[in-house]
Structures are given as C-alpha cells and as structure tokens.
Motif scaffolding. Structure first.
Motif, PDB file in Angstrom:
ATOM      1  N   ASP A   9       0.748  -1.056   0.047  1.00  0.00           N
ATOM      2  CA  ASP A   9      -0.208  -0.159  -0.086  1.00  0.00           C
ATOM      3  C   ASP A   9       1.254   0.941   0.800  1.00  0.00           C
ATOM      4  N   ILE A  10       2.301   0.988   0.431  1.00  0.00           N
ATOM      5  CA  ILE A  10       2.894   2.427   0.668  1.00  0.00           C
ATOM      6  C   ILE A  10       3.014   2.521  -0.649  1.00  0.00           C
ATOM      7  N   ALA A  11       4.013   1.570  -2.008  1.00  0.00           N
ATOM      8  CA  ALA A  11       4.443   1.278  -2.585  1.00  0.00           C
ATOM      9  C   ALA A  11       3.135   2.123  -3.767  1.00  0.00           C
ATOM     10  N   ALA A  12       1.678   1.536  -3.558  1.00  0.00           N
ATOM     11  CA  ALA A  12       0.853   1.938  -3.920  1.00  0.00           C
ATOM     12  C   ALA A  12       0.411   3.840  -3.915  1.00  0.00           C
ATOM     13  N   VAL A  13       1.103   4.204  -3.028  1.00  0.00           N
ATOM     14  CA  VAL A  13       0.522   4.973  -2.945  1.00  0.00           C
ATOM     15  C   VAL A  13       2.072   6.216  -3.341  1.00  0.00           C
ATOM     16  N   ARG A  14       3.068   6.187  -2.636  1.00  0.00           N
ATOM     17  CA  ARG A  14       4.679   6.619  -4.093  1.00  0.00           C
ATOM     18  C   ARG A  14       3.978   7.072  -5.471  1.00  0.00           C
ATOM     19  N   ALA A  84       4.015   7.590   8.946  1.00  0.00           N
ATOM     20  CA  ALA A  84       2.593   6.566   8.821  1.00  0.00           C
ATOM     21  C   ALA A  84       2.212   7.875   8.674  1.00  0.00           C
ATOM     22  N   GLU A  85       1.706   8.762   9.204  1.00  0.00           N
ATOM     23  CA  GLU A  85       0.895  10.621   8.511  1.00  0.00           C
ATOM     24  C   GLU A  85       0.661  10.606   7.560  1.00  0.00           C
ATOM     25  N   ALA A  86       2.371  11.377   6.947  1.00  0.00           N
ATOM     26  CA  ALA A  86       2.232  10.961   5.945  1.00  0.00           C
ATOM     27  C   ALA A  86       1.951  10.620   5.127  1.00  0.00           C
ATOM     28  N   VAL A  87       1.819   9.028   5.519  1.00  0.00           N
ATOM     29  CA  VAL A  87       1.503   8.141   4.264  1.00  0.00           C
ATOM     30  C   VAL A  87      -0.577   8.242   4.292  1.00  0.00           C
ATOM     31  N   GLU A  88      -0.809   8.167   5.223  1.00  0.00           N
ATOM     32  CA  GLU A  88      -2.163   8.423   5.164  1.00  0.00           C
ATOM     33  C   GLU A  88      -2.662   9.510   4.897  1.00  0.00           C
ATOM     34  N   TYR A  89      -2.040  10.971   4.812  1.00  0.00           N
ATOM     35  CA  TYR A  89      -2.296  11.940   4.197  1.00  0.00           C
ATOM     36  C   TYR A  89      -2.543  11.786   2.486  1.00  0.00           C
ATOM     37  N   LEU A  90      -1.213  11.203   2.666  1.00  0.00           N
ATOM     38  CA  LEU A  90      -1.063  11.168   0.511  1.00  0.00           C
ATOM     39  C   LEU A  90      -2.521   9.609   0.441  1.00  0.00           C
ATOM     40  N   ALA A  91      -2.149   8.732   0.981  1.00  0.00           N
ATOM     41  CA  ALA A  91      -3.233   7.322   0.735  1.00  0.00           C
ATOM     42  C   ALA A  91      -4.740   8.571   0.243  1.00  0.00           C
ATOM     43  N   GLU A  92      -5.555   9.235   1.386  1.00  0.00           N
ATOM     44  CA  GLU A  92      -6.936  10.069   1.267  1.00  0.00           C
ATOM     45  C   GLU A  92      -6.839  10.656   0.260  1.00  0.00           C
ATOM     46  N   ARG A  93      -5.267  11.134  -0.844  1.00  0.00           N
ATOM     47  CA  ARG A  93      -5.952  11.684  -1.563  1.00  0.00           C
ATOM     48  C   ARG A  93      -5.645  11.408  -2.963  1.00  0.00           C
ATOM     49  N   ALA A  94      -4.713  10.524  -2.585  1.00  0.00           N
ATOM     50  CA  ALA A  94      -4.713   9.396  -4.225  1.00  0.00           C
ATOM     51  C   ALA A  94      -5.260   8.691  -4.337  1.00  0.00           C
ATOM     52  N   GLY A  95      -6.456   8.298  -3.312  1.00  0.00           N
ATOM     53  CA  GLY A  95      -7.470   6.706  -3.496  1.00  0.00           C
ATOM     54  C   GLY A  95      -6.868   5.477  -2.874  1.00  0.00           C
ATOM     55  N   VAL A  96      -6.099   5.564  -1.761  1.00  0.00           N
ATOM     56  CA  VAL A  96      -5.780   4.446  -2.166  1.00  0.00           C
ATOM     57  C   VAL A  96      -6.100   3.650  -0.347  1.00  0.00           C
ATOM     58  N   THR A  97      -7.120   2.437  -0.098  1.00  0.00           N
ATOM     59  CA  THR A  97      -7.011   2.285   0.992  1.00  0.00           C
ATOM     60  C   THR A  97      -5.862   1.492   1.417  1.00  0.00           C
ATOM     61  N   LEU A  98      -5.627   2.549   3.127  1.00  0.00           N
ATOM     62  CA  LEU A  98      -4.647   1.824   3.517  1.00  0.00           C
ATOM     63  C   LEU A  98      -4.700   0.089   4.275  1.00  0.00           C
ATOM     64  N   ARG A  99      -4.191  -0.434   4.303  1.00  0.00           N
ATOM     65  CA  ARG A  99      -4.212  -1.857   5.346  1.00  0.00           C
ATOM     66  C   ARG A  99      -3.120  -1.988   6.429  1.00  0.00           C
ATOM     67  N   TYR A 100      -3.463  -2.998   7.659  1.00  0.00           N
ATOM     68  CA  TYR A 100      -2.884  -2.821   8.772  1.00  0.00           C
ATOM     69  C   TYR A 100      -2.721  -3.985   9.153  1.00  0.00           C
ATOM     70  N   GLU A 101      -1.373  -4.345   9.523  1.00  0.00           N
ATOM     71  CA  GLU A 101      -0.828  -5.676   9.224  1.00  0.00           C
ATOM     72  C   GLU A 101      -0.974  -6.409  10.881  1.00  0.00           C
ATOM     73  N   SER A 102      -0.570  -5.827  11.123  1.00  0.00           N
ATOM     74  CA  SER A 102      -0.824  -5.560  12.882  1.00  0.00           C
ATOM     75  C   SER A 102      -1.067  -4.506  14.173  1.00  0.00           C
ATOM     76  N   GLY A 103      -1.948  -4.831  15.399  1.00  0.00           N
ATOM     77  CA  GLY A 103      -1.585  -3.032  15.974  1.00  0.00           C
ATOM     78  C   GLY A 103      -3.728  -3.011  16.104  1.00  0.00           C
TER      79      GLY A 103
END
Length: 662
Positions: A9-14, A84-103
């Motif tokens: 998902d991080i790669a998809a955001v990039r 993590a917050e930078a990824v979330e910020y960009l994911a929201e704008r790029a339309g990427v749904t993030l998955r969290y692997e643990s926690g």
C-alpha cells in the motif's frame, strides 16, 4: 500501538500520489528541460531555483541544501509529519485504501492518524458553522456581512459561518461524530475549564482558515454581541495543524493568481480579503492574528517564484508584493516592520494606502469594485512610503526639524535594496526637505559605506551580495558553501551555479566523475529504455564497480546490482536503490534520479543511455589497458606474462573501437 502499514500500500501511495501536484501546492514549479521541473527550495532560503522534481522517477532533490526524497518524504519534511501520517495524508488524496498488518486499526486514539482526524474535525466544524449561518439566531451575523456588502453567495464562497451562543453546541456535534475528548482538545475547537471542555467559538461570525491545499486548519471569529467580553477577533490557538506564523487567510483562493501574475496583495483582515477577491483582486491574502513575518515571506516567495530574475526597478514586470495599511499610526508601524522584511524579498514591494485611511472593505462598500482596483494601481514603492512617513514626524518648517528629518530618513534611503535607486531617492529627499541635493546624496553615500553597502544585511541587487553576478553569495543566510581546498566547489549540473552540498560528494568538475554520474543517472531514470537485449544492456553487463573511480558511485552501482539491475528493476526502482544504499547515500541517489536527461522518448532515451554507458565503459577499459602496459613492462619483453597482457590489451582496444563506432 497502531498497526504497521502494508508495504504494498505504501508503494501504491508513492506511485499514485503525483509528486508534481503535491510539491506544486507549496512551490511554484517551472520547466527545467524535458521531463523535469524546478523551483525555489521550500527547505532553505535561496535566490536561484535549485529544487528539482522528476515526475517520472517520483523524486525531488535540492542541489542547494542537498535534501531529497520521494513524495512521502516531501510531505514529512513540509508538514512535519511522521512517516505513517504522511502516508495516510497522501493515501486519502490518491484514493488508496491502506491496510494495517498488526496492532490497532487506523484512526485509533493511539495518534497514528491524528492529523487526518483533526482535519476531519475541522471539515465537519466548517460545515456546521456554515449551516448555522442560516439560523434565526445568526441574523446578527448576516446583518454584519450585508452591511459590509457581502451577500449570501459571497458568504458561501468564503465559507462564512456562525458559532451559536451556548457552551457546547459544536462540542456535542463533534462527539456525535465519534470524536474523542483528546481529539477535541488537540483540535483547538474547544477550550477547557474546571467543568470540562466547551466551545471555543460562541456567538461569533466565523471564517474557516485553510492551508494552501484547501484543507480547513483553523478558524477566525468576530465578536458580534455586546455582552461578549472576549477580544474583537478570536483565532484558533497553536495546534498541530495551525501555526499562525505560517498561515495566510485566503491563500487557497489566491494561490493561482499569485503564481500566474507573480504578485501578492497583503491586506489586514478577513473582510478585506473578501472585498478584494470580489472586486477582482484575486491575489489578496491576510495574516491571522499576527503581523506579517519571516515565515509568511517564505510562503509568498515560494508561490511567486521569487527567484531573482525580476529586475529591481520601479515599473519592472517582475514579482511584486503590495501591502495595504491603515493610514493611522498602527499602519505606519506595520509599514516599518514590512520594510525590514522587504530585504528578504527579491520582489518589488509596494504600499497601497487610501488617502482617507479607508481599508479595502470600506472602499468597496462606499465606492464599488473599481475603487478597490484603483487603490492597487495607486501603489507606491514601500521605501518611498516609509521615507514620507518618517518625514511626517518632523516639523519641516524649521531648520531643526529639517535636520532631524534628514537624520531619520538617510538610513532608510541607504537601505534601499537596489543601489542604483539610492542616489535618485536621495535627490528626491533633498527636494522634500528643501536642502541641497549634493549634501543629501553625500549623507546617503556615507551611510551606505558605514553599513558596508548592504541593504539591511541582504544583497544589493539581483546578482547576489554587492550586486555581483553568480557566486555562492547569491544565496541568503550563511557563508559560502564549504568544500575541500584541493577541489573546485560543487556545481549544480542544471544551473551551473555553486551548490551548497552537505558531506563529501564526488567532484562534478572532474570529467571522469561527471561521466560516472551521467551513467548512473541514465541507469536510474531510463531503466525501461535500457532493459532487454539491446546494446545498452550489453554494456551494463560488462560494467562492474571497478568502472567507478568515485567510491560513492561504486556503492550506488553495487546497490543497483543487488536489487536486480535495470533489467529486473522493481516497480519503485529508485526507492529500492535508496533502501539498499542507506541514509548516507540516499540524497546522492535522489540527486542522480532528478538530474534532467536530454530525452524522454523511449528510443531517444535508449540511444542516450547507450552513449553515456559506452563512455563509462570506454574510460574503464582505458584504465585497464594502462594497467596492462605496466604489467608488460614489469614482466619483461617476450615473457609469457607479457604476451598474455598484450593479448588482453588487443581485446580491450577492439572493444573500445566497437564502442566508439556505435
């Protein structure tokens, strides 16, 4: 703790977050050749653009301060966010749904998504306030707007709203949207007393304050009711989102005009911004609860592309900043403060003041939209306004008053940034004072020499310090770049200017090192053109770390091999190489990845890549041949070792000839 974001998902955001758009929200980018963009670095003060963006590679790099990275790292640096917050910020704008692997899940109270939650709270609050403006209680707010010439459409355009009286209307509304008390406290939308939290804004007309991206990050609120004991204007306190020293109201609406016209108009209040935009002055902004300061300068400079190309003359078509001040003492004090900041602009700075002391809102209300535009047309250079304000403090009818006025005004004239204008304004000052021009010109000249010819510690003209072209002094803030005494200073490969580069870097003036850099740049940027069975890939297969004389470049080449090489490049090829080399060489890889290539078409890229790779291999073969000659001499003529070395030399020369013949 919050879960780890899935690597895919991080790669998809990039991949899906367009770096040129994200960077372009903060920096005015212009073409720097095929496939490359450049602008003023947002992370250090500079006069000439050394900040480059390469959209195809998804990378940015500043040849001035040495910073670089991908789109996530840009947001981390620009907004001060953790990864993590930078990824979330960009994911929201790029339309990427993030998955969290643990926690814990995304958006929990652990804080991983705090910025996103605060932005959401402000978005909901802005909608709530806007809806309340239509309520019966908000008639006093609607009357306030109408009396100043703003109808319902204008209120909607600027998002105006009303915070109802009472203690917990917004608080309960946000609690109903599942916001926690910790989030509400962090937002600045509530205050805290002995009985708990309560609405910060109550019974007030409210303006949403947006950052350049359009996200609401705070509010400004105007007192309406006589029994309100609070300040006339109340703003959001300092929060993770809202830093008043960086915020300019209306910037989200004005940014396009500021960039295209390279002109910014700085007014004093929310209603002045509204009046200007409705009158067609769509580059107007205002500070929020603080004076215009150094951080605001940086924001405006980046948007205007204040690069030093503007001619520092009255009537130039370069970048401009127009300040509007009230005609009272407070306005004059604000002008004096702005004059000190003027030295940080390369843009021309002006003042637009109404003769009757009216602000843009009052002018529009009384005389209409054209009058607001005429106010801007009547602007005068900031230093002229400051000089005249200084003279107004003295009685020019007496000799003592004129001498005192001269002593006050001479230091101001001596600080005019464009040194060519100083004698002219010295002569004007003489006329205003009724003194001999030669005496006043001499006084200004002496004051300039005593201050070292500087204008408030900044450069004397568009070429850099003391008006000299080029050189390291063309950058603001600090000594010339440091480099080893036995090496030429580092050079920005795009602009040819001296670059301030941290740590030890390969010397770009060395033609061999330059060839190595070009080859690595081609490998990083043209991997699609190189991959396959073509001649470029054949050359790559013959290269080894021995082809690189610069140790840093040898390490980068090793990293390329380790992650599969251009023939098997992963999706984020540059990112994979950076991960392999580690933080010490990450900036150097970014620099190589954004240095513009002369071609962007696949066939042309392949030919270019083949040529620079062939040059690198040719140099390597030349060094190998020289080593073989030495071996032959040491072995002695006719010996088996000499014959073996000679045969290898013939093979190398044959290959060199093939490379040169193409």
């Amino acid at each position: 703790m919050a879960g780890t974001i899935n690597r895919d998902d991080i790669a998809a955001v990039r991949e899906r977050a367009p770096i040129e758009e994200i960077v372009g929200q903060h920096v005015s980018l212009k073409s720097a050749g095929v496939g490359s963009l450049k602008g003023l670095c947002p992370f250090h003060d500079e006069r000439s653009p050394s900040f480059h963006v390469r959209p195809a590679a998804g990378r940015w790099h500043c040849f001035g301060c040495g910073e670089g990275g991908d789109v996530i790292e840009f947001v981390m640096r620009m907004d001060g966010l953790p990864f993590a917050e930078a990824v979330e910020y960009l994911a929201e704008r790029a339309g990427v749904t993030l998955r969290y692997e643990s926690g814990a899940p995304r958006g929990s109270e652990s804080g991983a998504g705090m910025r996103r939650r605060l932005l959401e709270a402000h978005r909901i609050a802005a909608e709530y306030f806007a809806e309340q403006l239509a309520s019966p209680e908000a008639r006093i707010a609607r009357d306030f707007l109408r009396e100043r010439g703003f109808d319902r459409e204008a209120a909607q355009m600027f998002g105006c709203g009303y915070a109802p009286q009472g203690w917990s209307h917004l608080t309960e509304h946000l609690r109903g949207k599942n916001f926690t008390e910790a989030e509400l406290k962090a937002s600045g939308l509530v205050s805290e007393g002995q009985r708990g939290i309560y609405d910060r804004f109550r019974g007030r007309l409210v303006w949403p304050i947006r950052e350049v991206t359009g996200d609401v990050i705070g509010f400004g609120a105007r007192r309406l009711h006589e029994d309100d004991q609070g300040p006339k204007y109340l703003n959001t306190p300092e929060t993770q989102l809202y830093k008043k020293a960086h915020v300019l109201y209306g910037l989200d609406l004005a940014k396009g005009t500021i960039r295209s016209e390279r002109t910014a108009v700085v007014v004093e209040g929310y209603t002045d911004v509204m009046a200007c935009h409705l009158a067609g002055v769509t580059n107007a902004v205002a500070t929020c609860g603080t004076a215009f300061g150094e951080d605001h300068v940086k924001v405006v400079r980046r948007l205007m592309g204040d690069t030093g190309q503007a001619q520092l003359k009255v009537g130039s078509t370069g970048a401009k900043v127009i300040f509007t001040f009230d005609g009272d003492e407070a306005g004059q004090n604000a002008a004096l403060k702005s004059f000190a900041l003027d030295q940080q602009f390369l843009a021309q700075t002006f003042v637009a003041v109404d003769p009757e002391g009216l602000d843009p809102c009052d002018i529009r209300q009384r005389d209409g939209d054209d009058a607001v535009r005429r106010l801007m047309d009547r602007r005068v250079p900031l230093f002229e306004f400051v000089i005249r304000a200084a003279l107004a403090q003295h009685d020019l009818e007496t000799p003592e008053g004129r001498v005192a006025a001269l002593r006050t005004a001479v230091p101001i004239v001596s600080q005019i940034r464009d040194r060519a204008l100083r004698p002219e304004y010295a002569r004007r000052l003489a006329g205003w004072l009724g003194m001999e021009p030669a005496d006043v010109v001499g006084a200004v000249s002496r004051a300039s020499r005593q201050s070292g010819g500087r204008a408030g510690g900044s450069s004397g003209g568009p070429g850099g310090a003391q008006g000299q072209p080029g050189g390291p002094q063309g950058r603001q803030g600090g000594p010339p770049p440091q480099h080893r005494s036995d090496e030429p200073p580092p050079i920005d490969p795009e602009t040819g200017q001296i670059a301030t580069v941290v740590a030890s870097r390969p010397n770009p003036r060395d033609p061999v090192v330059r060839a190595e850099a070009l080859a690595l740049g081609a490998l990083l940027q043209a991997q699609r053109a190189i991959a396959g069975d073509g001649p470029a890939m054949q050359i790559v297969s013959e290269l080894s770390r021995a082809a690189f004389t610069a140790p840093q470049y040898a390490q980068i080449f090793d990293a390329m091999v380790a992650v599969g090489g251009p023939g098997e490049a992963p999706a984020d090829w540059v990112g994979a190489v950076i991960e392999q080399v580690g933080p010490e060489l990450a900036s150097l890889v970014s620099q190589l990845a954004v240095t513009p290539l002369p071609h962007d078409k696949l066939a042309e890229e392949a030919a270019y890549a083949r040529s620079v790779l062939a040059r690198l291999l040719d140099l390597s073969l030349t060094r190998q041949a020289a080593d073989l000659r030495g071996r032959m001499q040491r072995a002695g003529e006719g010996t088996p070792a000499a014959q073996e070395a000679f045969a290898e030399m013939i093979r190398l020369e044959t290959r060199r000839r093939q490379l040169r013949e193409g």
